[in-house]
Design an enzyme around this catalytic site. Structure first.
Site, mmCIF file in Angstrom:
data_model
loop_
_atom_site.group_PDB
_atom_site.id
_atom_site.type_symbol
_atom_site.label_atom_id
_atom_site.label_comp_id
_atom_site.label_asym_id
_atom_site.label_seq_id
_atom_site.Cartn_x
_atom_site.Cartn_y
_atom_site.Cartn_z
ATOM 1 N N THR A 144 0.805 -1.218 0.000
ATOM 2 C CA THR A 144 0.000 0.000 0.000
ATOM 3 C C THR A 144 0.837 1.267 0.000
ATOM 4 O OG1 THR A 144 -1.565 -1.256 1.317
ATOM 5 C CG2 THR A 144 -1.938 1.080 1.203
ATOM 6 N N LYS B 92 2.823 -7.462 13.676
ATOM 7 C CA LYS B 92 1.568 -6.807 13.296
ATOM 8 C C LYS B 92 0.489 -7.358 14.218
ATOM 9 C CE LYS B 92 -1.328 -5.612 9.341
ATOM 10 N NZ LYS B 92 -1.664 -5.791 7.931
ATOM 11 N N THR C 84 2.308 -4.477 4.690
ATOM 12 C CA THR C 84 2.400 -4.605 6.147
ATOM 13 C C THR C 84 2.243 -6.037 6.648
ATOM 14 O OG1 THR C 84 0.070 -4.036 6.289
ATOM 15 C CG2 THR C 84 1.652 -2.269 6.673
ATOM 16 N N ASP C 85 1.524 -6.881 5.897
ATOM 17 C CA ASP C 85 1.179 -8.201 6.444
ATOM 18 C C ASP C 85 2.386 -8.987 6.938
ATOM 19 O OD1 ASP C 85 -1.437 -7.711 6.052
ATOM 20 O OD2 ASP C 85 -1.827 -9.424 4.741
#
Lengths: 472, 424
Positions: free
Chosen positions: B83, B238, B159-160
């Protein structure tokens, strides 16, 4: 002013809050009065529009270089309002209501609804866009002066509430963000200020007829689009009172005419309605291309099966007419009964001994009368009406007692119905006989007066008079 | 008729004009109306389509010219996808990477004031698709950039699995003398509210204003667009699916807090100092056949047997590091004991916070005796990466090194503050 010669063009945009949960999360659509448990600090950045240029309006708002403080009341907001979680699927009640309204306005419903992101110009949406989608197009409304087109019916989310603004920051509360709205836009084909009012009134009535619109002031907002020959379109935001529409339009047309006469180069812009029905400058007109796809929501098929389940409600206007003719109630009362959503049929059916006019009068006027005469806020429950009226229906209290009992209720007193017990003529016959003998000099009415001081509300006045006359 | 054409669509009851949109399929035609809204039309209801205007090729915008400033440090921005560096094509709604320095500066012009930015695309894949081979590519590119003399590197990352990559790079890069910061975004950059900008800006400021070197992650501190945390590459995870402050230090302190507005930076722990004279070495090979299995109630020994051909296994146990081991689950214990004799089996905890301790309950002691390696306070992800790396690079000492702190992956002293902050 002759509006035809001026080339006056009017369009209306109505926004109405649907009485359901929020559109894209499962929070209730309730405003919060108390202080928020949590506050967020956010900055917004201009993002390029689809033309690759930064939108002029986006620049206009953001050059103020402020930051936002978002108040997040727990009872009415969650991570979705905070722009911390992707949206959930659209609220089905809101969608079905919007669909119902579309059909009621004779609009053609789209096959597939696509939710869009409409870039906003300020901090009123945490995501920096408003979610909106066109559900129906090309509807029609008949008015006395001709047919008015409904160009679009959209379903969209309401914005956050602005609470405060300083030089450095703007405070918004997230309770209202995400309330479901139906937006109805007419074509610009009205040219008479009174017609604009009539159309707004009619659409408002249609919306209310669904019974699914949030009650209260400010739940229907209207914007006006106005132009005259030689003047670009002006949008007027925040018209709260329908009755003000014609005057706002007339004053705006006059203002535009004066502008045209100056020969200056005129620009399309947004104005806001003032209390005195004049308008003042708000901001430049937003660029057109500020919508793109909401990728977090699937497209919505509007199927035949969905449409089939929709029942068309009887319009309020039709219901008023029906009530008038069904019970022979005067139009004003009938209108109020429908508007207040009073189940008059129930009462009429239940209290067969009470005259319909009087019954309607009690149901509609009692609260108002107490408020007007005694400055007491009165709000009676259906059961309270039932209780008092059932005593009257059984002739256990007199008509005169009805008001007194409601007044006592409004004052918060406990009602002693024994006090209002009706006396039969026979019970006081001796007393009347004695009084007439003693006060031979007095007229019927004077004797009546003396007795009524004692028996007001406890005896049928006509019968009492009969007895007096018998012994005179 | 093709995507982008302006057409008039005649249906059974109306005429609609608009631009044909790319998400059209054989059932539905999507049209962008002149008011900007898209609607879908069932193809069955279409009588005729008249193309009125063919798609106009969009005029290329004038490019922003980037002048490098002599007195500014150089930051290399390497994109792996995600993203953080995406931009939206407003006409179609498609998300595309914004990679060239020009595009980046256009999106984040303030970066120009902080550093001379070099920007390059390494790959454009969702972070859940990354493989060990991709860590190798990233490591080699970092090596290249360091050789060219940059002062710091920012890696744009989905980010995952950002914390897997940061863990991998922590082991792969030896003698790293500059900061390498992984940066992601939880909200796409088409939103005025995107967290991308603050994260990127904070990372750039941290690189230019401090003498830190090492691998870390830079993301929002909380839900405010105010500060970003610099988080340790081996002890971060995360912890939320969608919040912008999803990344939290686990069993450790954050390294620093950056306020990009006043450029104030607070450090919370000791760190390795920048040293551009250090000679970077990379050890990018990792064992492919390593996995994580999560224990739960109602397990069968077959679930463990599946890994008999693997080279290493992480068991994410319950509580202090437990697997079902009571009377009814002896078969499971037998299978795990057998596995542990053959391959390194490391125990971590699904509690995420806290340390594994297999001495407290007797069935787990048996596992310990049969060779299961306690994963200490490492996250399952870090333990997984470490095991895969050791199996290729320290083959003979895997069991021993697994319990030793090599790069900051183990914290022997857990403090009260090393847990979820009490908000109340």
């Amino acid at each position: 002013m002759n509006f035809n010669d001026l080339g006056l063009k009017i369009g209306i945009e109505l926004h109405v809050q649907v009485n359901s949960g929020k559109l894209f999360c499962r929070c209730p659509s309730n405003l919060s009065g108390k202080d928020a448990e949590f506050k967020l600090i956010r900055k917004l950045r201009t993002v390029s529009s689809e033309l690759g240029e930064k939108d002029i309006v986006a620049e206009y708002e953001l050059e103020k270089n402020k930051y936002a403080i978002y108040e997040m009341p727990e009872e009415s907001s969650c991570l979705i309002e905070a722009d911390e979680e992707p949206i959930m699927e659209i609220d089905n009640n809101a969608l079905m209501t919007a669909l119902q309204v579309s059909l009621m306005l004779n609009a053609k419903v789209v096959d597939v609804l696509q939710i869009m992101r409409k870039q906003v110009l300020d901090f009123s949406n945490t995501s920096s866009f408003q979610r909106t989608g066109i559900l129906a197009m090309n509807g029609k409304v008949k008015t006395r002066t001709g047919i008015v087109n409904i160009d679009n019916i959209a379903i969209e989310e309401d914005a956050a509430r602005k609470i405060n603004e300083t030089k450095e920051y703007v405070v918004y509360r997230l309770d209202r963000l995400g309330f479901p709205l139906i937006e109805i836009s007419t074509g610009p084909n009205m040219n008479d200020p009174e017609q604009a009012k009539e159309v707004a009134q009619y659409i408002g009535m249609v919306l209310k007829s669904t019974g699914k619109i949030k009650p209260g002031i400010g739940t229907i907002r209207q914007d006006l689009n106005i132009s005259i020959k030689g003047h670009p379109r002006i949008e007027i935001k925040g018209v709260q009172d329908l009755r003000a529409i014609p005057e706002i339009i007339r004053k705006e047309a006059e203002r535009q005419l004066n502008e045209v006469k100056t020969g200056k180069k005129l620009e399309s812009h947004v104005r806001k309605a003032n209390i005195d029905n004049t308008t003042s400058y708000l901001r430049p007109m937003p660029g057109a291309a500020r919508l793109y796809v909401e990728t977090d929501h699937p497209v919505i098929m509007v199927t035949e099966d969905m449409i089939k389940t929709i029942k068309m409600p009887e319009l309020i206007s039709e219901r008023v007419l029906n009530l008038e003719s069904r019970y022979n109630i005067n139009p004003q009362l009938a209108n109020e009964i429908i508007r207040k959503n009073i189940d008059v049929d129930y009462f009429i059916h239940k209290f067969k001994n009470i005259d319909v006019d009087y019954l309607s009068h009690v149901l509609v006027e009692m609260e108002k009368e107490i408020e007007a005469r005694f400055k007491l806020k009165a709000k009676f429950k259906k059961e309270e009406f039932e209780e008092v009226l059932s005593y009257y229906d059984k002739k256990e209290i007199a008509k005169e007692a009805v008001f007194d009992i409601f007044l006592e209720k409004a004052q918060g007193k406990r009602i002693d119905y024994g006090k209002y017990r009706i006396f039969s003529a026979a019970e006081i016959e001796d007393e009347v006989k004695k009084l007439v003998k003693e006060k031979k000099e007095l007229s019927d009415n004077a004797i009546m007066g003396i007795l009524m001081q004692k028996y007001r509300g406890k005896i049928d006045a006509r019968k009492l008079m009969d007895i007096i006359r018998r012994y005179k | 008729m093709k995507t982008g054409d302006f057409a008039k669509v005649i249906t059974k009851d109306q005429e609609l004009s608009g631009i044909i949109m790319p998400n059209s399929n054989n059932k539905t035609l999507f049209l962008k109306l002149e008011n900007g809204y898209n609607i879908g039309i069932n193809r069955k209801n279409i009588k005729k389509i008249n193309v009125l205007n063919m798609k106009k090729e969009t005029v290329k915008k004038e490019k922003v010219e980037i002048k490098s400033k002599k007195n500014l440090p150089v930051i290399s921005l390497l994109h792996t996808g995600g993203t953080i560096s995406s931009r939206i094509d407003y006409s179609t709604g498609a998300v595309m990477p914004a990679i060239t320095p020009e595009e980046l500066i256009e999106m984040f012009p303030e970066l120009q004031e902080i550093a001379n930015i070099k920007s390059r695309l390494l790959s454009n894949i969702a972070s859940e698709d990354l493989r060990f081979g991709d860590y190798k590519i990233i490591a080699k590119e970092i090596e290249k950039e360091i050789r060219s003399g940059v002062d710091g590197i920012i890696i744009g990352h989905g980010t995952d699995t950002m914390h897997y990559t940061s863990a991998a790079l922590s082991f792969i890069l030896e003698d790293l003398g500059i900061p390498v910061i992984l940066v992601g975004a939880q909200r796409s950059s088409d939103r005025g509210s995107s967290d991308a900008f603050l994260n990127l800006l904070s990372a750039a400021i941290f690189i230019t204003k401090t003498d830190f070197s090492g691998i870390c992650i830079c993301m929002h501190e909380n839900l405010n667009d105010k500060n970003c945390l610099i988080l340790p590459g081996l002890k971060t995870r995360k912890m939320h699916t969608s919040r912008r402050d999803a990344f939290k230090a686990i069993n450790d302190d954050a390294i620093a807090l950056v306020n990009p507005e006043n450029k104030k930076i607070d450090f919370f722990k000791h760190y390795n100092k920048k040293d551009k004279s250090k000679k970077l070495k990379i050890y990018p090979d990792m064992e492919e056949k390593v996995a994580i299995i999560r224990t739960h109630t109602n397990m069968s020994e077959k679930q463990f047997e599946f890994y008999k051909d693997y080279k290493g296994l992480i068991i994410e146990g319950t509580g202090l590091g437990h697997i079902p081991g009571g009377k009814n689950n002896q078969k499971i214990v037998d299978v795990v004991k057998k596995l542990a004799k053959k391959i390194p089996v490391v125990m971590t905890s699904q509690c995420v916070f806290g340390r594994v301790n297999m001495n407290v309950y007797s069935p787990q002691k048996i596992l310990l005796d049969s060779g299961v390696i306690p994963g200490n306070d490492m996250t399952s992800e870090t333990a997984f990466i470490k095991l895969a790396w050791l199996l290729k690079n320290k083959k003979t000492k895997v069991r021993e090194l697994m319990t030793e702190n090599l790069k900051g992956e183990i914290n022997q002293r857990l403090k009260e503050r090393h847990y979820i902050e009490d908000e109340f």
